[in-house]
Design an enzyme around this catalytic site. Sequence first.
Site, PDB file in Angstrom:
ATOM      1  N   ALA A  66      37.884  43.550  34.605  1.00  0.00           N
ATOM      2  CA  ALA A  66      38.011  44.933  33.420  1.00  0.00           C
ATOM      3  C   ALA A  66      39.172  44.417  32.533  1.00  0.00           C
ATOM      4  O   ALA A  66      40.056  43.874  32.958  1.00  0.00           O
ATOM      5  CB  ALA A  66      38.108  46.179  34.310  1.00  0.00           C
ATOM      6  N   GLY A 111      36.444  43.048  37.927  1.00  0.00           N
ATOM      7  CA  GLY A 111      35.416  43.211  37.456  1.00  0.00           C
ATOM      8  C   GLY A 111      34.441  42.186  36.972  1.00  0.00           C
ATOM      9  O   GLY A 111      32.992  42.182  37.001  1.00  0.00           O
ATOM     10  N   GLU A 114      33.072  41.509  40.346  1.00  0.00           N
ATOM     11  CA  GLU A 114      31.971  42.390  40.495  1.00  0.00           C
ATOM     12  C   GLU A 114      30.529  42.321  39.813  1.00  0.00           C
ATOM     13  O   GLU A 114      29.661  42.545  40.340  1.00  0.00           O
ATOM     14  CB  GLU A 114      32.600  43.854  40.296  1.00  0.00           C
ATOM     15  CG  GLU A 114      33.793  44.081  41.152  1.00  0.00           C
ATOM     16  CD  GLU A 114      34.624  45.362  40.781  1.00  0.00           C
ATOM     17  OE1 GLU A 114      35.312  45.356  39.644  1.00  0.00           O
ATOM     18  OE2 GLU A 114      34.753  46.583  41.648  1.00  0.00           O
ATOM     19  N   GLU A 134      42.887  43.563  42.124  1.00  0.00           N
ATOM     20  CA  GLU A 134      43.197  44.843  41.655  1.00  0.00           C
ATOM     21  C   GLU A 134      44.518  45.246  42.147  1.00  0.00           C
ATOM     22  O   GLU A 134      45.309  46.051  41.591  1.00  0.00           O
ATOM     23  CB  GLU A 134      42.281  45.856  41.784  1.00  0.00           C
ATOM     24  CG  GLU A 134      40.866  45.658  41.022  1.00  0.00           C
ATOM     25  CD  GLU A 134      39.891  44.822  41.290  1.00  0.00           C
ATOM     26  OE1 GLU A 134      40.143  43.999  42.178  1.00  0.00           O
ATOM     27  OE2 GLU A 134      38.961  44.598  40.777  1.00  0.00           O
TER      28      GLU A 134
HETATM   29  N1  CAA Z   1      42.135  41.998  30.796  1.00  0.00           N
HETATM   30  C1  CAA Z   1      42.546  41.925  29.314  1.00  0.00           C
HETATM   31  N2  CAA Z   1      42.918  40.627  29.082  1.00  0.00           N
HETATM   32  C2  CAA Z   1      42.943  39.548  29.743  1.00  0.00           C
HETATM   33  C3  CAA Z   1      42.268  39.571  31.349  1.00  0.00           C
HETATM   34  C4  CAA Z   1      42.143  40.806  31.519  1.00  0.00           C
HETATM   35  N3  CAA Z   1      41.504  41.295  32.856  1.00  0.00           N
HETATM   36  N4  CAA Z   1      42.511  38.389  31.726  1.00  0.00           N
HETATM   37  C5  CAA Z   1      43.082  37.521  30.783  1.00  0.00           C
HETATM   38  N5  CAA Z   1      43.350  38.333  29.684  1.00  0.00           N
HETATM   39  C6  CAA Z   1      43.902  37.615  28.375  1.00  0.00           C
HETATM   40  C7  CAA Z   1      45.451  37.423  28.560  1.00  0.00           C
HETATM   41  O1  CAA Z   1      46.097  38.630  28.399  1.00  0.00           O
HETATM   42  C8  CAA Z   1      45.657  36.542  27.552  1.00  0.00           C
HETATM   43  O2  CAA Z   1      45.900  37.274  26.210  1.00  0.00           O
HETATM   44  P1  CAA Z   1      46.774  36.703  25.229  1.00  0.00           P
HETATM   45  O3  CAA Z   1      46.393  35.268  24.726  1.00  0.00           O
HETATM   46  O4  CAA Z   1      46.487  37.492  23.919  1.00  0.00           O
HETATM   47  O5  CAA Z   1      48.090  36.874  25.765  1.00  0.00           O
HETATM   48  C9  CAA Z   1      44.427  35.801  27.508  1.00  0.00           C
HETATM   49  O6  CAA Z   1      43.354  36.431  28.085  1.00  0.00           O
HETATM   50  C10 CAA Z   1      44.555  34.207  28.285  1.00  0.00           C
HETATM   51  O7  CAA Z   1      44.861  34.636  29.556  1.00  0.00           O
HETATM   52  P2  CAA Z   1      46.260  33.958  30.261  1.00  0.00           P
HETATM   53  O8  CAA Z   1      47.190  33.619  29.317  1.00  0.00           O
HETATM   54  O9  CAA Z   1      46.656  34.941  31.371  1.00  0.00           O
HETATM   55  O10 CAA Z   1      45.543  32.618  31.039  1.00  0.00           O
HETATM   56  P3  CAA Z   1      45.927  31.998  32.329  1.00  0.00           P
HETATM   57  O11 CAA Z   1      45.126  30.846  31.997  1.00  0.00           O
HETATM   58  O12 CAA Z   1      47.519  31.718  32.173  1.00  0.00           O
HETATM   59  O13 CAA Z   1      45.414  33.068  33.485  1.00  0.00           O
HETATM   60  C11 CAA Z   1      44.245  34.418  34.686  1.00  0.00           C
HETATM   61  C12 CAA Z   1      44.248  33.171  33.824  1.00  0.00           C
HETATM   62  C13 CAA Z   1      44.707  34.039  36.052  1.00  0.00           C
HETATM   63  C14 CAA Z   1      42.713  34.708  34.889  1.00  0.00           C
HETATM   64  C15 CAA Z   1      44.780  35.618  34.050  1.00  0.00           C
HETATM   65  O14 CAA Z   1      44.602  35.694  32.781  1.00  0.00           O
HETATM   66  C16 CAA Z   1      44.798  36.780  34.993  1.00  0.00           C
HETATM   67  O15 CAA Z   1      45.259  36.827  36.032  1.00  0.00           O
HETATM   68  N6  CAA Z   1      44.037  37.638  34.344  1.00  0.00           N
HETATM   69  C17 CAA Z   1      43.936  38.984  35.141  1.00  0.00           C
HETATM   70  C18 CAA Z   1      42.929  38.867  36.045  1.00  0.00           C
HETATM   71  C19 CAA Z   1      42.700  40.156  36.926  1.00  0.00           C
HETATM   72  O16 CAA Z   1      43.631  40.990  37.251  1.00  0.00           O
HETATM   73  N7  CAA Z   1      41.659  41.028  36.772  1.00  0.00           N
HETATM   74  C20 CAA Z   1      41.262  42.084  37.294  1.00  0.00           C
HETATM   75  C21 CAA Z   1      41.279  43.367  36.221  1.00  0.00           C
HETATM   76  S1  CAA Z   1      41.282  44.996  37.179  1.00  0.00           S
HETATM   77  C22 CAA Z   1      39.761  45.004  37.150  1.00  0.00           C
HETATM   78  O17 CAA Z   1      38.983  44.367  36.958  1.00  0.00           O
HETATM   79  C23 CAA Z   1      39.605  46.592  37.939  1.00  0.00           C
HETATM   80  C24 CAA Z   1      38.051  46.919  38.226  1.00  0.00           C
HETATM   81  O18 CAA Z   1      37.619  46.444  39.060  1.00  0.00           O
HETATM   82  C25 CAA Z   1      37.353  47.983  37.155  1.00  0.00           C
END
Ligand code: CAA
Length: 260
Positions: A66, A111, A114, A134
Amino acid sequence: MKFNNLLVEKSDGIATVTVNRPKALNALNEETLKELLACFAGLEADVSLRVVILTGAGEKAFVAGADIAAMKDLDAVAARDFALLGQKVMHLIEHLSKPVIAAVNGFALGGGCELALACDIRLAGNNARFGQPEVNLGVIPGFGGTQRLPRLIGKGRAKELLFTGDMIDAGEALRLGLVNRVVPPGELLGAARVLAAKIAGKGAYSVALCKEAVNNGLEMEIDKACRFEADHFALCFATADQKEGMGAFLEKRPAVFTGR
Ligand code: CAA
Protein backbone atom coordinates in the site's frame (compact mmCIF):
# COMPACT_ATOMS: atom_id res chain seq x y z
CA MET A 1 -12.04 1.95 -19.99
CA LYS A 2 -8.91 4.09 -19.61
CA PHE A 3 -6.98 3.99 -16.32
CA ASN A 4 -4.20 6.20 -14.95
CA ASN A 5 -2.45 3.42 -13.04
CA LEU A 6 -3.41 0.21 -14.83
CA LEU A 7 -2.75 -1.26 -18.24
CA VAL A 8 -5.27 -3.77 -19.53
CA GLU A 9 -4.75 -5.94 -22.55
CA LYS A 10 -7.08 -8.65 -23.82
CA SER A 11 -6.47 -11.43 -26.33
CA ASP A 12 -7.77 -14.96 -26.87
CA GLY A 13 -10.03 -14.83 -23.82
CA ILE A 14 -7.14 -13.82 -21.53
CA ALA A 15 -6.87 -10.38 -19.92
CA THR A 16 -3.53 -9.12 -18.62
CA VAL A 17 -3.83 -6.40 -15.98
CA THR A 18 -0.61 -4.55 -15.14
CA VAL A 19 -0.39 -2.27 -12.12
CA ASN A 20 1.48 0.66 -13.62
CA ARG A 21 3.02 3.08 -11.12
CA PRO A 22 6.67 2.08 -11.54
CA LYS A 23 8.02 5.27 -9.95
CA ALA A 24 6.44 4.15 -6.65
CA LEU A 25 7.17 0.45 -7.35
CA ASN A 26 3.46 0.07 -8.21
CA ALA A 27 2.35 0.92 -4.65
CA LEU A 28 -1.41 0.89 -4.15
CA ASN A 29 -2.90 4.32 -3.47
CA GLU A 30 -6.63 5.04 -3.29
CA GLU A 31 -6.86 5.83 -7.00
CA THR A 32 -5.18 2.57 -8.00
CA LEU A 33 -7.40 0.55 -5.67
CA LYS A 34 -10.51 2.21 -7.14
CA GLU A 35 -9.23 1.52 -10.65
CA LEU A 36 -8.65 -2.13 -9.74
CA LEU A 37 -12.25 -2.32 -8.50
CA ALA A 38 -13.62 -0.84 -11.72
CA CYS A 39 -11.29 -2.94 -13.86
CA PHE A 40 -12.14 -6.27 -12.23
CA ALA A 41 -15.87 -5.44 -12.23
CA GLY A 42 -15.52 -4.94 -16.00
CA LEU A 43 -13.61 -8.21 -16.39
CA GLU A 44 -16.33 -10.04 -14.44
CA ALA A 45 -18.97 -8.70 -16.83
CA ASP A 46 -16.99 -9.58 -19.99
CA VAL A 47 -18.37 -12.96 -21.05
CA SER A 48 -15.65 -13.43 -23.68
CA LEU A 49 -12.98 -13.58 -20.97
CA ARG A 50 -11.78 -16.86 -19.47
CA VAL A 51 -8.71 -16.06 -17.36
CA VAL A 52 -6.97 -12.98 -15.91
CA ILE A 53 -3.23 -12.47 -15.39
CA LEU A 54 -2.20 -9.81 -12.88
CA THR A 55 1.33 -8.37 -12.86
CA GLY A 56 3.33 -5.21 -12.15
CA ALA A 57 5.00 -2.75 -14.51
CA GLY A 58 8.79 -2.54 -14.71
CA GLU A 59 11.59 -4.93 -13.85
CA LYS A 60 11.59 -4.40 -10.12
CA ALA A 61 8.21 -4.82 -8.53
CA PHE A 62 4.91 -6.63 -8.67
CA VAL A 63 3.48 -4.26 -6.05
CA ALA A 64 5.65 -2.91 -3.19
CA GLY A 65 2.67 -2.46 -0.86
CA ALA A 66 0.00 0.00 0.00
CA ASP A 67 1.24 3.54 -0.66
CA ILE A 68 3.06 4.59 2.51
CA ALA A 69 3.16 8.30 1.59
CA ALA A 70 -0.62 8.26 1.09
CA MET A 71 -1.22 6.45 4.41
CA LYS A 72 1.17 8.33 6.68
CA ASP A 73 -1.21 11.07 7.84
CA LEU A 74 -4.48 9.15 7.83
CA ASP A 75 -6.63 9.27 10.95
CA ALA A 76 -8.10 6.02 12.27
CA VAL A 77 -11.41 6.40 10.43
CA ALA A 78 -9.69 7.12 7.10
CA ALA A 79 -7.28 4.22 7.72
CA ARG A 80 -10.21 1.86 8.27
CA ASP A 81 -11.88 3.09 5.08
CA PHE A 82 -8.60 2.59 3.20
CA ALA A 83 -8.25 -0.97 4.55
CA LEU A 84 -11.86 -1.74 3.65
CA LEU A 85 -11.33 -0.39 0.13
CA GLY A 86 -8.27 -2.62 -0.29
CA GLN A 87 -10.18 -5.58 1.13
CA LYS A 88 -12.99 -4.98 -1.34
CA VAL A 89 -10.47 -5.26 -4.19
CA MET A 90 -8.99 -8.48 -2.74
CA HIS A 91 -12.48 -9.94 -2.25
CA LEU A 92 -13.50 -9.10 -5.82
CA ILE A 93 -10.38 -10.80 -7.21
CA GLU A 94 -10.69 -13.81 -4.91
CA HIS A 95 -14.33 -14.33 -5.89
CA LEU A 96 -14.11 -13.36 -9.56
CA SER A 97 -15.85 -16.05 -11.60
CA LYS A 98 -12.67 -16.38 -13.70
CA PRO A 99 -9.32 -17.66 -12.43
CA VAL A 100 -6.77 -14.96 -11.67
CA ILE A 101 -3.06 -15.80 -12.01
CA ALA A 102 -0.55 -13.53 -10.27
CA ALA A 103 2.69 -13.19 -12.26
CA VAL A 104 4.93 -11.88 -9.48
CA ASN A 105 7.78 -10.08 -11.19
CA GLY A 106 9.67 -8.54 -8.25
CA PHE A 107 8.74 -7.12 -4.84
CA ALA A 108 5.37 -8.32 -3.52
CA LEU A 109 5.35 -6.68 -0.11
CA GLY A 110 2.55 -5.73 2.29
CA GLY A 111 -0.50 -4.92 0.17
CA GLY A 112 1.39 -6.38 -2.82
CA CYS A 113 1.77 -9.74 -1.11
CA GLU A 114 -1.89 -9.49 -0.10
CA LEU A 115 -2.83 -8.81 -3.73
CA ALA A 116 -0.94 -11.93 -4.81
CA LEU A 117 -2.62 -13.91 -2.02
CA ALA A 118 -6.06 -12.91 -3.32
CA CYS A 119 -5.23 -14.47 -6.70
CA ASP A 120 -5.96 -18.13 -7.36
CA ILE A 121 -2.50 -19.18 -8.55
CA ARG A 122 0.87 -17.47 -8.05
CA LEU A 123 3.79 -17.81 -10.45
CA ALA A 124 6.98 -16.00 -9.50
CA GLY A 125 10.05 -14.83 -11.32
CA ASN A 126 13.15 -15.95 -9.43
CA ASN A 127 13.76 -12.23 -8.69
CA ALA A 128 10.47 -12.05 -6.72
CA ARG A 129 10.56 -11.07 -3.04
CA PHE A 130 7.65 -11.58 -0.68
CA GLY A 131 6.90 -10.22 2.76
CA GLN A 132 4.48 -8.58 5.13
CA PRO A 133 6.74 -5.78 6.44
CA GLU A 134 3.95 -3.81 8.15
CA VAL A 135 5.45 -4.26 11.64
CA ASN A 136 8.46 -2.27 10.39
CA LEU A 137 6.03 0.64 9.92
CA GLY A 138 4.20 0.26 13.23
CA VAL A 139 1.07 -1.23 11.67
CA ILE A 140 -0.40 -4.59 10.68
CA PRO A 141 -1.54 -5.79 7.26
CA GLY A 142 -4.86 -4.24 6.30
CA PHE A 143 -5.80 -5.94 3.04
CA GLY A 144 -6.37 -9.44 4.46
CA GLY A 145 -2.77 -10.59 4.99
CA THR A 146 -3.31 -11.78 8.56
CA GLN A 147 -6.10 -14.01 7.24
CA ARG A 148 -5.13 -15.25 3.78
CA LEU A 149 -1.43 -15.86 4.53
CA PRO A 150 -2.06 -18.36 7.40
CA ARG A 151 -4.84 -20.01 5.39
CA LEU A 152 -2.36 -20.57 2.54
CA ILE A 153 0.90 -21.48 4.30
CA GLY A 154 -0.21 -22.36 7.86
CA LYS A 155 -0.42 -20.40 11.10
CA GLY A 156 3.12 -20.86 12.38
CA ARG A 157 4.87 -19.98 9.13
CA ALA A 158 2.57 -17.01 8.57
CA LYS A 159 3.13 -15.70 12.09
CA GLU A 160 6.90 -15.78 11.62
CA LEU A 161 6.60 -13.67 8.46
CA LEU A 162 4.06 -11.33 10.08
CA PHE A 163 5.96 -10.87 13.36
CA THR A 164 9.42 -10.37 11.82
CA GLY A 165 8.46 -8.43 8.68
CA ASP A 166 11.19 -10.47 6.94
CA MET A 167 11.41 -10.55 3.18
CA ILE A 168 11.79 -13.99 1.58
CA ASP A 169 13.02 -14.89 -1.88
CA ALA A 170 11.11 -16.84 -4.51
CA GLY A 171 12.76 -20.16 -3.57
CA GLU A 172 11.68 -19.83 0.05
CA ALA A 173 8.19 -18.76 -1.08
CA LEU A 174 8.02 -21.95 -3.15
CA ARG A 175 9.17 -24.04 -0.19
CA LEU A 176 6.45 -22.48 2.00
CA GLY A 177 3.74 -23.04 -0.61
CA LEU A 178 3.25 -19.32 -1.08
CA VAL A 179 3.83 -19.69 -4.83
CA ASN A 180 3.01 -22.51 -7.23
CA ARG A 181 6.07 -22.21 -9.42
CA VAL A 182 9.26 -20.19 -9.92
CA VAL A 183 10.63 -19.41 -13.38
CA PRO A 184 13.36 -17.13 -14.80
CA PRO A 185 12.06 -13.53 -14.91
CA GLY A 186 12.15 -13.41 -18.72
CA GLU A 187 9.87 -16.45 -18.89
CA LEU A 188 7.33 -15.33 -16.29
CA LEU A 189 4.64 -13.76 -18.48
CA GLY A 190 5.04 -16.50 -21.07
CA ALA A 191 4.56 -19.17 -18.38
CA ALA A 192 1.50 -17.33 -17.05
CA ARG A 193 0.05 -17.16 -20.57
CA VAL A 194 0.64 -20.86 -21.22
CA LEU A 195 -1.13 -21.72 -17.97
CA ALA A 196 -3.93 -19.22 -18.68
CA ALA A 197 -4.43 -20.65 -22.18
CA LYS A 198 -4.61 -24.18 -20.81
CA ILE A 199 -7.32 -23.16 -18.33
CA ALA A 200 -9.11 -21.05 -20.97
CA GLY A 201 -9.52 -24.21 -23.08
CA LYS A 202 -11.60 -25.91 -20.38
CA GLY A 203 -15.31 -25.47 -19.70
CA ALA A 204 -15.48 -21.96 -18.23
CA TYR A 205 -18.52 -22.77 -16.15
CA SER A 206 -16.94 -25.83 -14.57
CA VAL A 207 -13.72 -23.90 -13.85
CA ALA A 208 -15.81 -21.16 -12.18
CA LEU A 209 -17.67 -23.76 -10.10
CA CYS A 210 -14.36 -25.40 -9.06
CA LYS A 211 -13.19 -21.99 -7.85
CA GLU A 212 -16.41 -21.34 -5.97
CA ALA A 213 -16.40 -24.81 -4.39
CA VAL A 214 -12.80 -24.44 -3.18
CA ASN A 215 -13.21 -20.85 -1.95
CA ASN A 216 -16.46 -21.36 -0.09
CA GLY A 217 -16.13 -25.02 0.82
CA LEU A 218 -12.84 -24.52 2.67
CA GLU A 219 -14.61 -22.20 5.11
CA MET A 220 -17.25 -24.86 5.88
CA GLU A 221 -17.35 -27.96 8.01
CA ILE A 222 -16.35 -30.95 5.78
CA ASP A 223 -19.77 -32.65 5.47
CA LYS A 224 -21.48 -29.40 4.52
CA ALA A 225 -18.63 -28.60 2.13
CA CYS A 226 -18.99 -31.97 0.38
CA ARG A 227 -22.76 -31.43 0.08
CA PHE A 228 -21.96 -27.99 -1.39
CA GLU A 229 -19.66 -29.73 -3.87
CA ALA A 230 -22.38 -32.25 -4.83
CA ASP A 231 -24.81 -29.38 -5.54
CA HIS A 232 -22.19 -27.71 -7.74
CA PHE A 233 -21.51 -31.04 -9.46
CA ALA A 234 -25.24 -31.36 -10.17
CA LEU A 235 -25.35 -27.83 -11.56
CA CYS A 236 -22.78 -28.80 -14.22
CA PHE A 237 -25.35 -31.20 -15.68
CA ALA A 238 -27.46 -28.19 -16.68
CA THR A 239 -24.67 -26.98 -19.01
CA ALA A 240 -23.89 -27.61 -22.66
CA ASP A 241 -20.23 -28.03 -21.68
CA GLN A 242 -21.04 -31.15 -19.64
CA LYS A 243 -22.86 -32.69 -22.61
CA GLU A 244 -19.99 -31.71 -24.90
CA GLY A 245 -17.22 -32.84 -22.52
CA MET A 246 -18.68 -36.28 -21.83
CA GLY A 247 -19.98 -36.70 -25.40
CA ALA A 248 -16.57 -35.84 -26.86
CA PHE A 249 -14.85 -38.34 -24.58
CA LEU A 250 -17.16 -41.14 -25.65
CA GLU A 251 -16.84 -40.16 -29.32
CA LYS A 252 -13.03 -40.13 -28.91
CA ARG A 253 -12.60 -36.52 -30.09
CA PRO A 254 -11.38 -33.35 -28.39
CA ALA A 255 -14.11 -31.38 -26.62
CA VAL A 256 -15.00 -27.90 -27.83
CA PHE A 257 -16.33 -25.96 -24.88
CA THR A 258 -18.46 -22.84 -25.23
CA GLY A 259 -18.72 -21.79 -21.59
CA ARG A 260 -22.46 -22.44 -21.66
N1 CAA B 1 4.58 3.17 -0.86
C1 CAA B 1 4.98 4.33 -1.44
N2 CAA B 1 6.11 4.46 -2.15
C2 CAA B 1 6.91 3.38 -2.25
C3 CAA B 1 6.58 2.15 -1.67
C4 CAA B 1 5.34 2.06 -0.95
N3 CAA B 1 4.92 0.93 -0.40
N4 CAA B 1 7.56 1.28 -1.94
C5 CAA B 1 8.47 1.92 -2.66
N5 CAA B 1 8.08 3.21 -2.86
C6 CAA B 1 8.80 4.27 -3.58
C7 CAA B 1 9.98 4.79 -2.79
O1 CAA B 1 9.55 5.74 -1.84
C8 CAA B 1 10.85 5.36 -3.87
O2 CAA B 1 10.32 6.60 -4.24
P1 CAA B 1 11.33 7.85 -4.56
O3 CAA B 1 12.15 7.36 -5.73
O4 CAA B 1 10.40 8.95 -4.89
O5 CAA B 1 12.14 8.04 -3.32
C9 CAA B 1 10.60 4.41 -5.05
O6 CAA B 1 9.38 3.72 -4.76
C10 CAA B 1 11.71 3.37 -5.20
O7 CAA B 1 11.84 2.71 -3.94
P2 CAA B 1 13.26 2.57 -3.18
O8 CAA B 1 14.16 3.70 -3.55
O9 CAA B 1 12.97 2.35 -1.74
O10 CAA B 1 13.79 1.23 -3.88
P3 CAA B 1 14.80 0.17 -3.26
O11 CAA B 1 15.16 -0.74 -4.36
O12 CAA B 1 15.88 0.82 -2.49
O13 CAA B 1 13.90 -0.66 -2.20
C11 CAA B 1 11.94 -1.80 -1.43
C12 CAA B 1 12.81 -1.41 -2.64
C13 CAA B 1 12.70 -2.78 -0.53
C14 CAA B 1 10.70 -2.49 -1.99
C15 CAA B 1 11.56 -0.54 -0.64
O14 CAA B 1 11.05 0.43 -1.53
C16 CAA B 1 10.54 -0.77 0.42
O15 CAA B 1 10.86 -1.30 1.48
N6 CAA B 1 9.27 -0.34 0.16
C17 CAA B 1 8.23 -0.39 1.15
C18 CAA B 1 7.70 -1.79 1.32
C19 CAA B 1 6.66 -1.83 2.39
O16 CAA B 1 6.90 -1.54 3.53
N7 CAA B 1 5.44 -2.22 2.01
C20 CAA B 1 4.33 -2.34 2.93
C21 CAA B 1 3.52 -1.09 2.94
S1 CAA B 1 2.32 -1.08 4.23
C22 CAA B 1 1.03 -1.98 3.64
O17 CAA B 1 1.06 -2.47 2.54
C23 CAA B 1 -0.14 -2.08 4.58
C24 CAA B 1 -1.29 -2.85 4.13
O18 CAA B 1 -1.34 -4.04 4.20
C25 CAA B 1 -2.49 -2.16 3.68
